[in-house]
Design a protein around this motif. Structure first.
Motif, PDB file in Angstrom:
ATOM      1  N   TYR A 280       0.863  -1.273   0.473  1.00  0.00           N
ATOM      2  CA  TYR A 280      -0.037  -0.084   0.391  1.00  0.00           C
ATOM      3  C   TYR A 280       1.058   1.328  -0.026  1.00  0.00           C
ATOM      4  CZ  TYR A 280      -3.168   3.650   2.061  1.00  0.00           C
ATOM      5  OH  TYR A 280      -3.771   4.962   1.973  1.00  0.00           O
ATOM      6  N   ALA A 281       2.091   1.195   0.704  1.00  0.00           N
ATOM      7  CA  ALA A 281       2.840   2.309   0.949  1.00  0.00           C
ATOM      8  C   ALA A 281       3.610   2.891  -0.441  1.00  0.00           C
ATOM      9  CB  ALA A 281       3.559   2.613   1.912  1.00  0.00           C
ATOM     10  N   LEU A 282       3.504   2.184  -1.090  1.00  0.00           N
ATOM     11  CA  LEU A 282       4.429   2.136  -2.462  1.00  0.00           C
ATOM     12  C   LEU A 282       3.284   2.170  -3.944  1.00  0.00           C
ATOM     13  CD1 LEU A 282       6.950  -0.649  -2.203  1.00  0.00           C
ATOM     14  CD2 LEU A 282       7.095   2.202  -1.233  1.00  0.00           C
ATOM     15  N   GLN A 283       1.846   1.866  -3.033  1.00  0.00           N
ATOM     16  CA  GLN A 283       1.201   2.187  -4.508  1.00  0.00           C
ATOM     17  C   GLN A 283       1.037   3.693  -5.261  1.00  0.00           C
ATOM     18  OE1 GLN A 283      -1.832  -0.027  -5.967  1.00  0.00           O
ATOM     19  NE2 GLN A 283      -0.210  -1.733  -4.300  1.00  0.00           N
ATOM     20  N   GLU A 284       1.529   4.970  -5.061  1.00  0.00           N
ATOM     21  CA  GLU A 284       1.356   6.031  -5.587  1.00  0.00           C
ATOM     22  C   GLU A 284       2.334   6.386  -5.856  1.00  0.00           C
ATOM     23  OE1 GLU A 284      -1.424   7.715  -6.446  1.00  0.00           O
ATOM     24  OE2 GLU A 284      -1.757   5.290  -5.306  1.00  0.00           O
ATOM     25  N   THR A 285       3.491   5.164  -6.642  1.00  0.00           N
ATOM     26  CA  THR A 285       5.032   5.648  -7.190  1.00  0.00           C
ATOM     27  C   THR A 285       4.422   6.233  -8.549  1.00  0.00           C
ATOM     28  OG1 THR A 285       6.204   4.162  -5.492  1.00  0.00           O
ATOM     29  CG2 THR A 285       7.407   4.804  -6.931  1.00  0.00           C
ATOM     30  N   LYS A 286       5.932   7.598  -8.884  1.00  0.00           N
ATOM     31  CA  LYS A 286       4.624   7.987 -10.663  1.00  0.00           C
ATOM     32  C   LYS A 286       6.019   6.902 -11.458  1.00  0.00           C
ATOM     33  CE  LYS A 286       2.692  10.455  -8.432  1.00  0.00           C
ATOM     34  NZ  LYS A 286       0.895  10.805  -8.717  1.00  0.00           N
ATOM     35  N   PHE A 287       4.819   6.913 -12.329  1.00  0.00           N
ATOM     36  CA  PHE A 287       5.980   6.022 -13.827  1.00  0.00           C
ATOM     37  C   PHE A 287       5.495   7.446 -14.697  1.00  0.00           C
ATOM     38  CE2 PHE A 287       4.978   2.517 -11.374  1.00  0.00           C
ATOM     39  CZ  PHE A 287       5.845   1.924 -11.767  1.00  0.00           C
ATOM     40  N   HIS A 288       7.472   7.689 -15.606  1.00  0.00           N
ATOM     41  CA  HIS A 288       7.151   8.646 -16.763  1.00  0.00           C
ATOM     42  C   HIS A 288       8.341   8.064 -17.774  1.00  0.00           C
ATOM     43  CE1 HIS A 288       5.770  11.763 -13.571  1.00  0.00           C
ATOM     44  NE2 HIS A 288       6.584  11.154 -13.217  1.00  0.00           N
ATOM     45  N   LEU A 289       7.500   8.205 -18.523  1.00  0.00           N
ATOM     46  CA  LEU A 289       8.959   7.832 -19.754  1.00  0.00           C
ATOM     47  C   LEU A 289      10.147   9.185 -20.384  1.00  0.00           C
ATOM     48  CD1 LEU A 289       6.615   7.422 -23.113  1.00  0.00           C
ATOM     49  CD2 LEU A 289       7.596   5.827 -21.473  1.00  0.00           C
ATOM     50  N   ALA A 290      11.082   8.221 -20.569  1.00  0.00           N
ATOM     51  CA  ALA A 290      12.474   9.100 -20.786  1.00  0.00           C
ATOM     52  C   ALA A 290      12.139  10.290 -21.632  1.00  0.00           C
ATOM     53  CB  ALA A 290      13.634   7.972 -20.671  1.00  0.00           C
ATOM     54  N   GLU A 291      13.441  11.199 -21.389  1.00  0.00           N
ATOM     55  CA  GLU A 291      12.453  12.513 -22.413  1.00  0.00           C
ATOM     56  C   GLU A 291      14.140  12.949 -23.313  1.00  0.00           C
ATOM     57  OE1 GLU A 291      11.521  15.868 -20.389  1.00  0.00           O
ATOM     58  OE2 GLU A 291       9.658  14.426 -19.598  1.00  0.00           O
ATOM     59  N   LEU A 292      15.482  12.410 -22.802  1.00  0.00           N
ATOM     60  CA  LEU A 292      16.978  12.525 -23.457  1.00  0.00           C
ATOM     61  C   LEU A 292      16.858  12.078 -24.877  1.00  0.00           C
ATOM     62  CD1 LEU A 292      18.405  13.844 -19.771  1.00  0.00           C
ATOM     63  CD2 LEU A 292      17.053  14.901 -21.556  1.00  0.00           C
ATOM     64  N   GLY A 293      16.238  10.870 -24.438  1.00  0.00           N
ATOM     65  CA  GLY A 293      16.632   9.930 -25.457  1.00  0.00           C
ATOM     66  C   GLY A 293      18.259   9.592 -25.513  1.00  0.00           C
ATOM     67  N   ASN A 294      19.188   9.467 -26.705  1.00  0.00           N
ATOM     68  CA  ASN A 294      19.981   9.389 -26.422  1.00  0.00           C
ATOM     69  C   ASN A 294      21.288   9.937 -26.173  1.00  0.00           C
ATOM     70  OD1 ASN A 294      19.574   6.725 -27.788  1.00  0.00           O
ATOM     71  ND2 ASN A 294      20.106   7.458 -29.481  1.00  0.00           N
ATOM     72  N   ASP A 295      20.517  11.245 -25.625  1.00  0.00           N
ATOM     73  CA  ASP A 295      21.492  12.771 -24.304  1.00  0.00           C
ATOM     74  C   ASP A 295      21.646  12.341 -23.371  1.00  0.00           C
ATOM     75  OD1 ASP A 295      22.339  13.671 -27.316  1.00  0.00           O
ATOM     76  OD2 ASP A 295      20.970  14.814 -27.210  1.00  0.00           O
ATOM     77  N   ALA A 296      20.730  10.987 -23.105  1.00  0.00           N
ATOM     78  CA  ALA A 296      20.149  11.071 -21.784  1.00  0.00           C
ATOM     79  C   ALA A 296      22.238  10.849 -20.890  1.00  0.00           C
ATOM     80  CB  ALA A 296      19.916   9.962 -20.984  1.00  0.00           C
ATOM     81  N   GLY A 297      22.961  10.036 -21.347  1.00  0.00           N
ATOM     82  CA  GLY A 297      24.268   9.901 -21.453  1.00  0.00           C
ATOM     83  C   GLY A 297      25.212  11.060 -20.918  1.00  0.00           C
ATOM     84  N   ILE A 298      25.398  12.572 -21.975  1.00  0.00           N
ATOM     85  CA  ILE A 298      26.309  12.598 -22.085  1.00  0.00           C
ATOM     86  C   ILE A 298      25.369  14.065 -20.905  1.00  0.00           C
ATOM     87  CG2 ILE A 298      26.982  12.897 -24.395  1.00  0.00           C
ATOM     88  CD1 ILE A 298      25.225  14.854 -25.290  1.00  0.00           C
ATOM     89  N   TYR A 299      24.499  14.127 -20.717  1.00  0.00           N
ATOM     90  CA  TYR A 299      23.822  15.081 -19.708  1.00  0.00           C
ATOM     91  C   TYR A 299      24.156  14.453 -18.512  1.00  0.00           C
ATOM     92  CZ  TYR A 299      20.912  18.406 -22.650  1.00  0.00           C
ATOM     93  OH  TYR A 299      20.859  19.407 -23.372  1.00  0.00           O
ATOM     94  N   GLY A 300      23.530  13.355 -17.807  1.00  0.00           N
ATOM     95  CA  GLY A 300      24.105  12.227 -16.864  1.00  0.00           C
ATOM     96  C   GLY A 300      25.888  12.248 -16.593  1.00  0.00           C
ATOM     97  N   ALA A 301      26.719  12.545 -17.833  1.00  0.00           N
ATOM     98  CA  ALA A 301      28.055  12.347 -16.749  1.00  0.00           C
ATOM     99  C   ALA A 301      28.292  13.617 -16.987  1.00  0.00           C
ATOM    100  CB  ALA A 301      28.980  12.069 -18.720  1.00  0.00           C
ATOM    101  N   VAL A 302      27.580  14.642 -17.086  1.00  0.00           N
ATOM    102  CA  VAL A 302      28.153  16.191 -16.687  1.00  0.00           C
ATOM    103  C   VAL A 302      27.840  16.527 -15.514  1.00  0.00           C
ATOM    104  CG1 VAL A 302      27.589  18.605 -17.008  1.00  0.00           C
ATOM    105  CG2 VAL A 302      28.818  17.381 -19.132  1.00  0.00           C
TER     106      VAL A 302
END
Length: 307
Positions: A280-302
């Motif tokens: 019950y305590a975890l029922q409202e955890t949110k779900f989203h689709l990623a938005e950065l595509g192939n750029d996620a890695g360079i953003y995270g690295a920086v």
């Protein structure tokens, strides 16, 4: 004098790189081929050569370099073997710092780094604790808790693709075990499931080449067999993520990778089985689709070297 940060995402085929301002704005991105000859000895020197070209072109000072690597990486920047490149055990952080003269270097597992990027500028914006799921050729995962990457004691934190979800599987996963999540929810896993008991009345029977996209498209169009495959996909992934939530308790899950292009159908089916299995305590955890595509890695690295 202008100050820059460089994000590097090392893949099996190409190395993606980005030049960022000291405010975190992406100024330029580019790629070079990943040269895996001679057990990957050329990879880091060629990355550094490319960075030096950009430094000469733009002038200014590089304040930090972040690097994402597809393999287990310790907090100290030591890669614990990377079979795709032929790398053994060595300190990537020290190697990059030595080649560039830049002291502020951070190295992380590529999935964890991509998760950090999505939390900073993508589908995980506004949260401090997320789990990112990357559904591509394989199934990767990255865990960010209170703004920090959870690498684990051996650099293998977040490897959710190798959670065992099927005890009766007879085929082996690439990791050597059987019944791993990756065998059912990755692009290759979805195709494997679809081909195994393919029905003649399915739209897939007439496909020249079955892909994860054709399976999802068939399900959206009402093909019963495709819907069964996607239902199975959702049951495995939703149940696995409920288990992850019982340990991590993230604010949100962010689903990315090539398979995520299917869109809302993924969120709907995964959340269905997540809620069936989460307390019950975890029922409202949110779900989203990623938005950065192939750029996620360079953003995270920086982000690693700016924080």
């Amino acid at each position: 004098m202008a100050a820059y940060y460089v994000g590097v995402d090392v893949g099996g085929t190409t190395v993606k790189m980005g030049l960022f301002s000291d405010k975190g704005e992406l100024l330029e991105k580019w790629e070079i081929l990943t040269n895996i000859e001679d057990n990957g000895d050329h990879i880091l020197p060629e990355i550094v050569d490319s960075i030096e070209e950009k430094r000469a072109e733009h002038g200014g000072n590089i304040k930090g370099i972040g690097v994402g690597i597809p393999g287990p990486i310790t907090d100290e920047g030591v890669v614990l073997k990377c079979a795709n490149f032929g790398w053994g055990v060595f300190n990537v952080k020290n190697a990059v710092a030595g080649l560039t003269g830049v002291g502020n270097v951070r190295v992380g597992n590529d999935a964890n780094v991509a998760a950090l990027g999505e939390m900073w500028k993508g589908g995980g914006r506004g949260y401090d604790s997320i789990v990112m799921v990357t559904l591509g050729t394989g199934c990767g995962g990255g865990v960010i808790y209170n703004g920090k990457v959870m690498t684990g004691s051996k650099g293998a934190g977040g490897e959710i693709g190798h959670i065992k979800v099927e005890r009766d599987e007879t085929e082996r996963c690439g990791c050597g075990n059987k019944g791993c999540l990756e065998q059912y929810v990755s692009a290759t896993g979805i195709v494997r499931m679809a081909k195994k008991d393919l029905r003649k009345d399915s739209c897939l029977a007439g496909c020249d080449e079955i892909s994860a996209k054709t399976v999802f498209d068939g399900a959206k169009a009402g093909d019963g067999y495709c819907q069964e495959i996607i239902e199975r996909f959702g049951r495995y992934l939703g149940t696995a993520l409920s288990n992850v939530a019982h340990v991590i308790d993230p604010e949100a899950f962010v689903i990315g990778g090539g398979v995520s292009a299917a869109g809302q159908i993924i969120l709907d089916i995964v959340q269905k089985y997540y809620k069936e299995n989460a307390m019950y305590a975890l029922q409202e955890t949110k779900f989203h689709l990623a938005e950065l595509g192939n750029d996620a890695g360079i953003y995270g690295a920086v982000r690693m070297v700016m924080s």
